[in-house]
Enzyme design. Sequence first.
Site, PDB file in Angstrom:
ATOM      1  N   GLY A 475       0.683  -1.185  -0.016  1.00 21.03           N
ATOM      2  CA  GLY A 475      -0.009   0.023  -0.109  1.00 21.03           C
ATOM      3  C   GLY A 475       0.771   1.378  -0.074  1.00 21.03           C
ATOM      4  O   GLY A 475       2.044   1.109   0.285  1.00 21.03           O
ATOM      5  N   PRO A 476       0.241   2.428  -0.347  1.00 19.26           N
ATOM      6  CA  PRO A 476       0.927   3.630  -0.373  1.00 19.26           C
ATOM      7  C   PRO A 476       1.515   4.049   1.096  1.00 19.26           C
ATOM      8  O   PRO A 476       0.720   4.017   1.845  1.00 19.26           O
ATOM      9  CB  PRO A 476      -0.055   4.522  -1.045  1.00 19.26           C
ATOM     10  CG  PRO A 476      -1.450   4.098  -0.602  1.00 19.26           C
ATOM     11  CD  PRO A 476      -1.239   2.461  -0.591  1.00 19.26           C
ATOM     12  N   ASP A 588      13.449  -9.197   4.007  1.00 18.12           N
ATOM     13  CA  ASP A 588      13.405  -8.360   2.712  1.00 18.12           C
ATOM     14  C   ASP A 588      14.221  -7.011   2.910  1.00 18.12           C
ATOM     15  O   ASP A 588      14.025  -5.850   2.696  1.00 18.12           O
ATOM     16  CB  ASP A 588      12.049  -7.842   2.784  1.00 18.12           C
ATOM     17  CG  ASP A 588      11.601  -7.378   1.179  1.00 18.12           C
ATOM     18  OD1 ASP A 588      12.168  -7.442   0.222  1.00 18.12           O
ATOM     19  OD2 ASP A 588      10.676  -6.463   1.069  1.00 18.12           O
TER      20      ASP A 588
END
Length: 674
Positions: A475-476, A588
């Site tokens: 999401g942003p 990540d």
Amino acid sequence: MNTITSKSIISLFLIITSLLSTQAISDTINASQIFRDNGETMVSSGGTFNWAFSARKIPGTVTWAYGTLRVIDPGLLVLVNDTNGIVWSTNTSRTVQNPVAQLLDSGNLVVRDANDDNPENFLWESFNYPTNTFLPRMKLGRNFRTGLEVYIRSWRSNSDPASGDYTYHCDPTGYPQNILKRGEAVQYRSGPWNGQGASGAPSLRRNPIFRFGLVMNKDEVYYHYELLNDSVITRFTLSESGVGQRWIWVDRTQGWVIYIIAPTDNCDIYRACGPYGSCNVENSPVCGCLNKFTPTDSQGWDRGDWSNGCIRRTPLSCENGDGFLKYSGVKLPDTRNSWFNTSMSLEECRVLCSRNCSCMAYTNLDITNGGSGCLLWFGDLVDMREVSPGQDIYIRMASSELVLLSLSVMLYYRKRKKLDREQRETGRPRFDYVDNHTDESHNKSLELPLFDLSTLTKATDDFSINNKLGEGGFGPVYKGLLEEGQEIAVKRLSTTSHQGVDELKNEVICTAKLQHRNLVKLLGCCIQGEENMLVYEYMTNKSLDLILFDPAKSILLDWTERLNIINGIARGLMYLHQDSRLRVIHRDLKASNILLDSDMNPKISDFGLARIFGGNETGANTSRVVGTYGYMSPEYAIDGVFSVKSDVFSFGVLVLEIVSGMDAVQRRKVTGTG
Ligand SMILES: *[C@@H]1O[C@H](CO)[C@@H](O)[C@H](O)[C@H]1NC(C)=O
Ligand SMILES: *[C@@H]1O[C@H](CO)[C@@H](O)[C@H](O)[C@H]1NC(C)=O
Ligand SMILES: *[C@@H]1O[C@H](CO)[C@@H](O)[C@H](O)[C@H]1NC(C)=O
Ligand SMILES: *[C@@H]1O[C@H](CO)[C@@H](O)[C@H](O)[C@H]1NC(C)=O
Ligand SMILES: *[C@@H]1O[C@H](CO)[C@@H](O)[C@H](O)[C@H]1NC(C)=O
Ligand SMILES: *[C@@H]1O[C@H](CO)[C@@H](O)[C@H](O)[C@H]1NC(C)=O
Ligand SMILES: *[C@@H]1O[C@H](CO)[C@@H](O)[C@H](O)[C@H]1NC(C)=O
Ligand SMILES: *[C@@H]1O[C@H](CO)[C@@H](O)[C@H](O)[C@H]1NC(C)=O
Ligand SMILES: *[C@@H]1O[C@H](CO)[C@@H](O)[C@H](O)[C@H]1NC(C)=O
Ligand SMILES: *[C@@H]1O[C@H](CO)[C@@H](O)[C@H](O)[C@H]1NC(C)=O
Ligand SMILES: *[C@@H]1O[C@H](CO)[C@@H](O)[C@H](O)[C@H]1NC(C)=O
């Protein structure tokens, strides 16, 4: 009761009427007086209660059997027939000189010595042998010293006082509660006493007419009620069809009106929704599973057979430290397999429950003054329903279910508490979540501030495109400015995906538990409706990739700064892998997940993937699950095997990027397509 049931037609009870009989005799009879079934009534001194003794049925009154009532030495109340044969008699273990029978103002017919009106010394009292009527000051319950149990039994029919099918008991097994039975089968529970009322019968709470209460001591356990205003006359009866009815006498109409009935609706049916089911009459169907539980037999459930109830979505594993999840607004489950202690605090209660793997739930015994005492349940929790106002109960839950669960439950709770809390604290409301409830860690439970959606909407100018910092995998991210002037970054997780929720959960656990200068700081979160948002401190210099891979900007990065960034990331990683309480594998690590503050200090961010998946899982969205190609170690990329070494591999790639200024992902793409 043995003395009473000798002849079923004979039933002892009271009538209550405001009318005085013309043939009223005094409230007392002694051994030389008799009381006949010819319409005579015995009237208590205050005039409240009459004993009628008649074969006739008088509306609003109740009949006895034929015969003559008398008191005989050494203290028995007997009912004799025309030939002086004893039809019924009380029993006593003591003898007195001068026995009398007296009708007290409470409605209690007692046999006592004429010169001794101490209740302790009564030889017999009718309150110990009620039929279908529960009067004020009766003790519904058990006397452990005498072994006597007082309970209400329905009549066979409206006109036949012989024993019917239904009984209403105060069951002292576990924590005492009132139970309505048909034969041996439980029909209804009013729920355990909580200091204010019965947990499942909110109508028994404070009212202007009577006060209900539970008395427990080593000799006896009983429920009782007292009138708050002597001018109000009330009684509780159990109808022949098993409905408890509370009546109020209305002087104006000279009649009884029903004030409360129980059970009231389908959700009052005992175990309507089975174990861990929760009943709500406003829903269709009425049965549902508690949050984080699923139907045990989903086919049966869909057909409306709820008897098998629900099971936990994630099974318990006591050894790994289960926790407890709070559910609010419930009728407390059946307490027949419960344990209690009146002096323990809620916290002591939790500790006790967490130590015993078969303890399934705990709560306060008494909710007065913020709560006190401890009530524990062993075995399945049955017969819960939603009630308002209901009680809180903390149910054992696998720790993996906990964090987010408590989020959602507490949010509901918080909505109510928020206003006064906001007033008390200068800051914003905080929300505590319960995490790994073991004895050592419990009071380190984390506090995470909770942001209002409106606050964040305002801070980000309604999530304006101008404030958008970037688009993460989930999401942003928007820049925001709080009213206090603090800059924040708001990550708005995709609204519908379950992945968003997982990430939120993971992020919350990791970031809230991990505090290190090289890890980005989570300031709070916002969960409102469909929106899940995380609020971070704002990093002035944004992410490393924006500087490193921008030729114009990367020129500004000198070797000292680059070394400083590498060292910072290494320290952060070291903390994650070794020094923190949790061992976290980030999975990540990449340039875009390294954020830089105004002094160019690096902070590792984005714990969405950390530890969240088992090594074997692939998930729906490859890019999400496996991290980022180019940074992934070959064994992880190919076999899905990951360990701290995978992070070290990614770190190596990152170091190469920082030193060379080249983008590993781009290079990989080029190599791949070329
Ligand atoms: C019973 O009461 C009556 C009237 O009060 C009295 O005359 C009589 O002596 C009493 N009998 C006994 C045995 O006390
Ligand atoms: C009176 O009761 C006795 C004892 O229960 C019994 O034997 C007798 O038959 C009864 N007499 C009448 C007229 O019912
Ligand atoms: C009266 O009670 C005693 C002991 O409490 C018992 O042994 C006796 O059988 C009882 N008598 C009757 C008639 O129930
Ligand atoms: C009791 O009830 C009567 C009649 O409803 C009322 O007039 C009286 O004020 C009440 N007393 C108390 C103490 O509430
Ligand atoms: C109840 O708890 C208190 C405080 O922990 C303890 O002192 C007491 O012995 C307990 N009572 C019972 C019956 O376990
Ligand atoms: C847990 O509680 C149950 C019920 O009170 C009891 O039978 C059992 O012994 C307890 N187990 C432990 C380990 O204390
Ligand atoms: C909970 O805490 C205990 C002891 O502190 C620890 O052994 C256990 O692994 C923890 N469980 C989780 C899920 O964090
Ligand atoms: C944590 O628990 C310990 C022992 O139970 C207590 O002494 C301490 O005050 C607690 N700390 C906080 C912050 O509640
Ligand atoms: C980092 O931020 C500071 C303060 O905003 C600024 O002065 C500096 O130029 C920035 N550095 C880079 C490389 O953008
Ligand atoms: C991976 O999953 C498969 C099936 O889901 C299972 O058979 C296998 O043992 C798992 N491997 C590991 C390392 O967990
Ligand atoms: C996976 O992520 C990409 C990019 O974020 C998105 O376009 C795609 O729809 C996602 N696929 C699934 C199955 O969610």
